[in-house]
Design an enzyme around this catalytic site. Structure first.
Site, PDB file in Angstrom:
ATOM      1  N   SER A 297       0.721  -1.279   0.009  1.00  0.00           N
ATOM      2  CA  SER A 297       0.060   0.164   0.004  1.00  0.00           C
ATOM      3  C   SER A 297       0.693   1.299  -0.189  1.00  0.00           C
ATOM      4  O   SER A 297       2.097   1.309   0.563  1.00  0.00           O
ATOM      5  CB  SER A 297      -0.846   0.221   1.065  1.00  0.00           C
ATOM      6  OG  SER A 297      -1.532  -0.990   1.185  1.00  0.00           O
TER       7      SER A 297
HETATM    8  N1  SAH Z   1      -0.516  -5.046   3.901  1.00  0.00           N
HETATM    9  C1  SAH Z   1       0.086  -5.309   2.614  1.00  0.00           C
HETATM   10  C2  SAH Z   1      -0.685  -5.007   1.428  1.00  0.00           C
HETATM   11  C3  SAH Z   1      -0.878  -6.073   0.533  1.00  0.00           C
HETATM   12  S1  SAH Z   1      -2.126  -6.180  -0.526  1.00  0.00           S
HETATM   13  C4  SAH Z   1       1.668  -4.694   2.568  1.00  0.00           C
HETATM   14  O1  SAH Z   1       1.752  -4.016   3.535  1.00  0.00           O
HETATM   15  O2  SAH Z   1       2.331  -5.122   1.818  1.00  0.00           O
HETATM   16  C5  SAH Z   1      -3.494  -7.053   0.188  1.00  0.00           C
HETATM   17  C6  SAH Z   1      -3.019  -8.415   0.292  1.00  0.00           C
HETATM   18  O3  SAH Z   1      -4.372  -9.077   0.644  1.00  0.00           O
HETATM   19  C7  SAH Z   1      -2.429  -9.231  -0.726  1.00  0.00           C
HETATM   20  O4  SAH Z   1      -1.519  -9.691  -0.629  1.00  0.00           O
HETATM   21  C8  SAH Z   1      -3.629 -10.426  -1.065  1.00  0.00           C
HETATM   22  O5  SAH Z   1      -3.208 -11.634  -1.550  1.00  0.00           O
HETATM   23  C9  SAH Z   1      -4.284 -10.264   0.474  1.00  0.00           C
HETATM   24  N2  SAH Z   1      -5.608 -11.017   0.489  1.00  0.00           N
HETATM   25  C10 SAH Z   1      -6.315 -10.705  -0.491  1.00  0.00           C
HETATM   26  N3  SAH Z   1      -7.879 -11.578   0.319  1.00  0.00           N
HETATM   27  C11 SAH Z   1      -7.274 -12.026   1.469  1.00  0.00           C
HETATM   28  C12 SAH Z   1      -7.975 -12.908   2.194  1.00  0.00           C
HETATM   29  N4  SAH Z   1      -9.332 -13.429   2.104  1.00  0.00           N
HETATM   30  N5  SAH Z   1      -6.975 -13.389   3.252  1.00  0.00           N
HETATM   31  C13 SAH Z   1      -5.666 -13.108   3.523  1.00  0.00           C
HETATM   32  N6  SAH Z   1      -5.284 -12.402   2.593  1.00  0.00           N
HETATM   33  C14 SAH Z   1      -5.867 -11.945   1.355  1.00  0.00           C
END
Ligand code: SAH
Length: 251
Positions: A100
């Site tokens: 993000s």
């Molecule tokens: N917080 C992260 C942002 C990652 S983007 C950072 O600091 O880098 C969002 C993430 O959510 C992705 O890696 C995606 O695979 C994950 N995601 C999406 N749906 C999900 C779910 N149902 N359970 C766990 N993770 C999920």
């Protein structure tokens, strides 16, 4: 006499050269990003001036910015993206996912009102950066990632960087993490069309949950849900955002 003078001059020059290399070593090897981090904090501060938070006269939690000013974001992005690591925008981390935007990380972290005795759940570990920013502000971070490869590399990264109070898990975060909870705060970093009921269930009374809600890549709003002492849920829409979609295990 002249010989001694020449020799001491050479020694001086050599000494100066060694000092130059040593003092500039961080930049030479490309691992000193403190200036970029300081610039990132300034940009976040400028963005915060336009947020609903400031408009309501609420002060921003300085501890969040202090933590971000020392968290090595460049180690959470793929090597090819390293020079962009401190730009105020999301970056690709593989598997179609993104780390993000720094401003959003700061804003969501602040909105959780983290405290030293808190246990916080993150859904969507991704790179592990949001978990790393939360870790020094709370007692325990539990973070779930649905893509095994991302979850595994984030686990290794957080371990190598000594984030001892972060527990990681691979799975569908829709169901939360009962054994780790109940939670004082829950942060979801992928957008769904509703707040998952199991997460609401695992939120403590007085707990706060922040999550992007809306259609994938279209209209999403960052929603703050707070659970009252009476277990009722109060929601407030904070600002429009664009997050990657919340996935389900069956997909
Ligand atoms: N917080 C992260 C942002 C990652 S983007 C950072 O600091 O880098 C969002 C993430 O959510 C992705 O890696 C995606 O695979 C994950 N995601 C999406 N749906 C999900 C779910 N149902 N359970 C766990 N993770 C999920």
């Amino acid at each position: 006499m002249t010989m001694i003078l020449v020799r001491s001059r050479i020694t001086c020059l050599l000494y100066a050269l060694v000092m130059l290399v040593v003092s500039g070593a961080g930049d030479v090897f490309g691992d000193d990003y403190s200036r970029e981090r300081a610039r990132m904090i300034k940009v976040i501060e400028a963005h915060l001036r336009g947020t609903p938070l400031e408009r309501h006269g609420e002060a921003f939690d300085q501890r969040v910015l202090d933590v971000m000013a020392r968290t090595p974001r460049h180690l959470f992005v793929p090597e090819a993206e390293r020079d962009e690591a401190y730009a105020n925008r999301p970056l690709p981390i593989g598997y179609g996912q993104t780390i993000s935007q720094p401003f959003i990380v700061a804003f969501m972290t602040h909105m959780l009102r983290p405290a030293p005795d808190h246990v916080v759940l993150e859904v969507g570990t991704g790179s592990g950066y949001q978990a790393a920013v939360l870790a020094p502000l709370v007692r325990q971070v539990c973070t779930i990632e649905i893509i095994p490869e991302l979850g595994e590399s984030a686990r290794k990264r957080l371990e190598e960087l000594n984030y001892g109070n972060v527990r990681t898990r691979i799975g569908d975060g829709y169901y939360g993490w009962e054994d780790c909870g109940p939670f004082d705060g829950i942060v979801v970093t992928a957008a769904a069309d509703h707040l998952p009921p199991p997460l609401i269930e695992q939120l403590k009374p007085d707990g706060r949950m922040i999550m992007p809600v809306g259609r994938p890549f279209v209209m999403q709003h960052l929603v703050l849900a707070t659970k009252g002492d009476d277990e009722r849920l109060y929601t407030r829409s904070l600002m429009p955002v664009a997050f990657v979609p919340f996935r389900r295990q069956a997909e």
